[in-house]
Design a protein around this motif. Structure first.
Motif, PDB file in Angstrom:
ATOM      1  N   ALA A  18       0.906  -1.139   0.030  1.00  0.00           N
ATOM      2  CA  ALA A  18      -0.063  -0.063   0.133  1.00  0.00           C
ATOM      3  C   ALA A  18       0.848   1.321   0.092  1.00  0.00           C
ATOM      4  O   ALA A  18       0.403   2.370  -0.514  1.00  0.00           O
ATOM      5  N   VAL A  19       2.110   1.138   0.694  1.00  0.00           N
ATOM      6  CA  VAL A  19       2.720   2.435   0.611  1.00  0.00           C
ATOM      7  C   VAL A  19       4.428   2.025  -0.038  1.00  0.00           C
ATOM      8  O   VAL A  19       4.559   0.835  -0.021  1.00  0.00           O
ATOM      9  N   SER A  20       4.752   3.151  -0.694  1.00  0.00           N
ATOM     10  CA  SER A  20       6.024   2.963  -1.137  1.00  0.00           C
ATOM     11  C   SER A  20       7.146   2.959  -0.048  1.00  0.00           C
ATOM     12  O   SER A  20       6.854   3.173   1.169  1.00  0.00           O
ATOM     13  N   ALA A  21       8.451   2.382  -0.565  1.00  0.00           N
ATOM     14  CA  ALA A  21       9.537   2.132   0.697  1.00  0.00           C
ATOM     15  C   ALA A  21       9.746   3.636   1.353  1.00  0.00           C
ATOM     16  O   ALA A  21       9.906   3.415   2.603  1.00  0.00           O
ATOM     17  N   GLU A  22       9.588   4.618   0.360  1.00  0.00           N
ATOM     18  CA  GLU A  22      10.096   6.199   1.215  1.00  0.00           C
ATOM     19  C   GLU A  22       8.878   6.354   2.068  1.00  0.00           C
ATOM     20  O   GLU A  22       9.066   6.861   3.115  1.00  0.00           O
ATOM     21  N   ALA A  23       7.645   6.281   1.778  1.00  0.00           N
ATOM     22  CA  ALA A  23       6.543   6.706   2.540  1.00  0.00           C
ATOM     23  C   ALA A  23       6.683   5.744   3.899  1.00  0.00           C
ATOM     24  O   ALA A  23       6.319   6.098   4.885  1.00  0.00           O
ATOM     25  N   GLY A  24       6.922   4.381   3.716  1.00  0.00           N
ATOM     26  CA  GLY A  24       6.973   3.392   4.767  1.00  0.00           C
ATOM     27  C   GLY A  24       8.180   3.867   5.845  1.00  0.00           C
ATOM     28  O   GLY A  24       7.910   4.094   6.916  1.00  0.00           O
ATOM     29  N   MET A  25       9.303   4.401   5.308  1.00  0.00           N
ATOM     30  CA  MET A  25      10.292   5.093   5.983  1.00  0.00           C
ATOM     31  C   MET A  25       9.733   6.391   6.721  1.00  0.00           C
ATOM     32  O   MET A  25      10.067   6.545   8.013  1.00  0.00           O
ATOM     33  N   GLN A  26       9.066   7.223   6.067  1.00  0.00           N
ATOM     34  CA  GLN A  26       8.512   8.353   6.667  1.00  0.00           C
ATOM     35  C   GLN A  26       7.725   8.012   7.791  1.00  0.00           C
ATOM     36  O   GLN A  26       7.752   8.481   9.028  1.00  0.00           O
TER      37      GLN A  26
END
Ligand code: NOJ
Length: 758
Positions: free
Chosen positions: A710-718
């Motif tokens: 559901a979320v990109s790796a970047e959004a996941g990190m955020q």
């Protein structure tokens, strides 16, 4: 304590001791005749003496030389100039028997509206502190003391005797205290004057954190603290907080309160003794030095010449599209009442009964310049006189150049009230625009204590800011206009395009009870830079009749560590055809930080004088403190490790040279580890990051199933950045729950517990 002082104390009655803690009258401390303790006279300050005449009234002061006011002196960016000004004022003080000059005034220019900005130095604490230290050294080299004022955070006149300046400790430490800190540590002023206002609810006159913990405990101040005139609210509380001398005294009312408190056992007599000893220490020092000063003479003509030469070094050439310098054979018209009667000082307690005032018109006539004068508008009010207005436009049209002497009438800015707007009088703005429409060589000379909006800036050719340059300002203006002196001042404050752009526009001057310093550390250029806003003229800006280039900039090492320093050198060359002075400004830009910081901050500057073609090498020493901000959690100055930049510039927005500087430190910000600690904080800290990463790796499959695509790796990190540690359990289930105690123990083992501030 000197033996003489302890002996005196032992002989003094309680009443005599309490009495010594307030003034005898407006300008003198009390004598204790039977013990041979003399009175000591104090006098305003800061840019000339306002010493009461013998037998005169409070406002009847002796004739003295009026030097450039703080606003102008600061524009010199030259500690040597402040020192010379201080020496001359100190010598005058000594000749008339003054023990302490009430200055320098170093409050930060939070808003251009502050009525007293003309007396203050800068929006920047580094500049204000360096100049204050030099002024103090100058005055005190003459055997006369100073009183650095107003301690602290007194950046408005509105309700100055009651309003509370409310701000974070970081803001206080980074912006409002460092000028005092530098001056106290470096120049040891004999006294400090506390301000009228409250700071976070507590009157400056009762503020133990300021008057004792910081001033004496951290900075090592050894003189005495006096109140601003009438700043005492609760005398006994003030004495306990570290306020030794109340001025001007209060007819003995508060002395009796001190006596009563000691008798009632609510005030420890030792507190009083300590205060008396501190006052005696300075009074006796003055008495010793005053003996040696007998026969010292006032040199008013010499000081007047000095005031004029200093004024020339304070002027800021804001704009020059070729009209300056003027030529001797040009037919020039001077317009504006300030040409004949310059505004050269501010109103209020710093007002000097000046020895003599030279106008630019007097100076031009004395030098035989081809100058015609048309008043155009009066200097003391906003009034348009139709005939004068038209005469001025016509004269400008038929001249080779028009110089308009504009500025703020005295009634527009003064101690005691703040300005409501940043406009020049309408009569002046209108005439400047009309003259510029008929004369391409239109020059505006400004006499103001603070920035004004200049709606006609694009229409005129040149603008020369003299600020309030002291009684010699006319001679200085003449020399600058005709190129006999090089303009070498730089703006000690940003000139915004309009008032609405200023950092505290919505909060200034507060609601009458509280002024919330919501802009925090983002004062002056720190604000305009962070917001990438256009300004009329930036901090540090100022032109010259010659040009300067920087070359061969280098660092002695590319890396700085805890407690270390690096030398920064740069060669400056006068690339033009005239003698001139350049101010090399060194700013530090921090890396992107967990804590919001201004994009750059002035840390060092140096003024150099160069003949055409000449070059010189300037060296600055950058220390780790130069990289720091004040970390409230740590309760100390702190710099994060990382890539800093050393910027060398002509102004805050003209930076030709950038050098990278890597900083490493063993210090860390405090990190409290519990289930609610954000994972991002743990990942940013090199002590905890490896532990968290390895745990995360082992849960990644589980978390992946829950998080899905559901979320990109970047959004996941955020998202992870702000998640508390306990979220691992929410997403990792039983396995994570079982691992949590071990994880917490491992993390706590890596991070020593936070030490409480003492
Ligand atoms: C009040 C002013 O705030 C202070 O600067 C001055 O020194 C005293 N009055 C004495 O005039």
């Amino acid at each position: 304590m000197q033996p003489a002082i302890s002996e005196l104390l032992a002989q003094m009655t309680l009443e005599e001791k309490a009495g010594l803690c307030s003034g005898a009258d407006f300008w003198n401390t009390k004598a204790v005749g039977r013990l041979g303790v003399p009175a000591m006279m104090v006098s305003d300050g800061p840019h000339g003496l306002r010493t009461q005449k013998d037998g005169g009234s409070v406002n009847d002061s002796i004739t003295a030389v009026c030097f450039p006011a703080g606003c102008a002196a600061a524009a010199s960016f030259d500690p040597a100039l402040l020192r010379r000004e201080g020496e001359a004022i100190g010598a005058e003080a000594r000749a008339v028997g003054v023990g302490v000059v009430l200055g320098p005034a170093v409050n930060i220019k939070r808003s251009p509206l502050c009525g007293r900005n003309f007396e203050y130095y800068s929006e920047d604490p580094c500049l204000a502190g360096e100049l204050a230290a030099a002024y103090i050294e100058g005055v005190q080299s003459q055997g006369v003391g100073t009183s650095i004022k107003h301690f602290a955070a007194n950046s408005q006149e509105y309700r100055r005797m009651s309003s509370s300046s409310n701000m974070s400790e970081r803001t206080l430490r980074e912006i409002y205290l460092p000028a005092f800190e530098t001056a106290v540590r470096r120049a040891a002023p004999w006294t400090v004057m506390c301000s009228y206002n409250r700071i976070n609810g507590t009157y400056a006159s009762e503020n133990k954190m300021l008057l004792t913990d910081i001033l004496r405990g951290e900075w090592g101040f050894e003189g005495f603290v006096m109140s601003d005139w009438g700043a005492v609210a609760d005398r006994v509380r003030g004495l306990e907080a570290g306020l030794e001398l109340e001025m001007p005294g209060c007819g003995g009312v508060n002395d009796q309160k001190i006596v009563a408190a000691v008798r009632a056992g609510t005030l420890d007599e030792k507190v009083l003794d300590k205060a008396v000893a501190r006052i005696l220490n300075i009074v006796l020092r003055h008495a010793d030095l005053a003996g040696a000063a007998v026969g010292a003479e006032l040199d008013l003509p010499g000081d007047h010449a000095l005031a004029a030469s200093l004024a020339a070094d304070c002027a800021v050439l804001l704009q020059n599209r070729g009209s300056l310098p003027l030529k001797q054979d040009q037919k020039v018209v001077y317009i504006g009442g300030f040409a004949a009667a310059p505004r050269y000082q501010g109103g209020g307690s710093s007002h000097v009964n000046s020895y003599k005032v030279e106008s630019a018109l007097d100076a031009a006539r004395a030098r035989g310049r081809a100058v015609e004068y048309v008043e155009g508008f009066p200097a003391d009010r906003d009034q348009r006189e139709e005939t004068e207005f038209l005469r001025a436009v016509e004269a400008a049209e038929h001249a080779d150049a028009a110089v308009i002497f504009a500025g703020l009438p005295e009634s527009f800015e003064s101690e005691g009230f703040d300005r409501r707007h940043m406009h020049l009088p309408d009569a002046q703005n209108n005439l400047i625009a009309r003259v510029a429409a008929v004369q391409k060589n239109t020059v505006v000379v400004l006499h103001t204590g603070s920035p004004v909006e200049c709606p006609w800036a694009e229409e005129v050719s040149a603008i020369l800011c003299m600020y309030l340059g002291g009684e010699g300002v006319g001679r200085a203006t003449d020399a600058l206009l005709y190129g006999e002196a090089d303009p070498c001042g730089r703006l000690p404050e940003t000139w915004p395009l309009r008032l609405e752009d200023t950092p505290c526009y919505l909060d200034y001057p507060g609601d009458g009870r509280t002024a919330y310093y919501r802009e925090g550390v983002f004062v002056g250029y720190r604000w305009y830079d962070a917001r990438k806003m256009p300004v009329r003229w930036p901090f540090g800006h100022g032109l010259s009749y010659t040009g300067f280039v920087y070359k061969s900039a280098s660092l002695s090492a590319g890396e700085l560590t805890d407690g270390g320093s690096v030398d920064v050198t740069v060669t400056v060359r006068n690339s033009g055809a005239r003698f001139g002075r350049e101010v090399v400004q060194l700013y530090i830009a921090p890396p992107e930080n967990a804590v919001p910081r201004p994009p750059k901050e002035l840390r060092h500057f140096a003024k150099v004088a160069l003949q055409p073609g000449e070059e010189t090498t300037v060296t600055f020493t950058v220390t780790d403190r130069d990289l720091c901000y004040f970390d409230e959690e740590l309760g100390d100055w702190f710099a994060e490790p990382g890539e800093y930049k050393v910027l060398l510039g002509h102004s805050s927005r003209n930076i030709p040279t950038v050098l990278p500087l890597h900083y490493t430190t063993a210090r860390r910000r405090p990190l409290t580890v519990d289930e609610n600690t954000p994972i991002g904080d743990l990942l940013r800290d090199d002590r905890t990051a490896p532990i968290v990463r390895s745990v995360m790796a082992s849960f990644s499959s589980q978390m992946g199933e829950n998080g899905g695509d559901a979320v990109s790796a970047e959004a996941g990190m955020q998202m992870m950045d702000g998640m508390p540690l306990r979220a691992m359990v929410a997403f990792g289930g039983a396995q994570a729950a079982a691992a949590m105690p071990g994880l917490l123990a491992a993390l706590r083992g890596a991070v020593p517990p936070k030490t409480e501030r003492t």
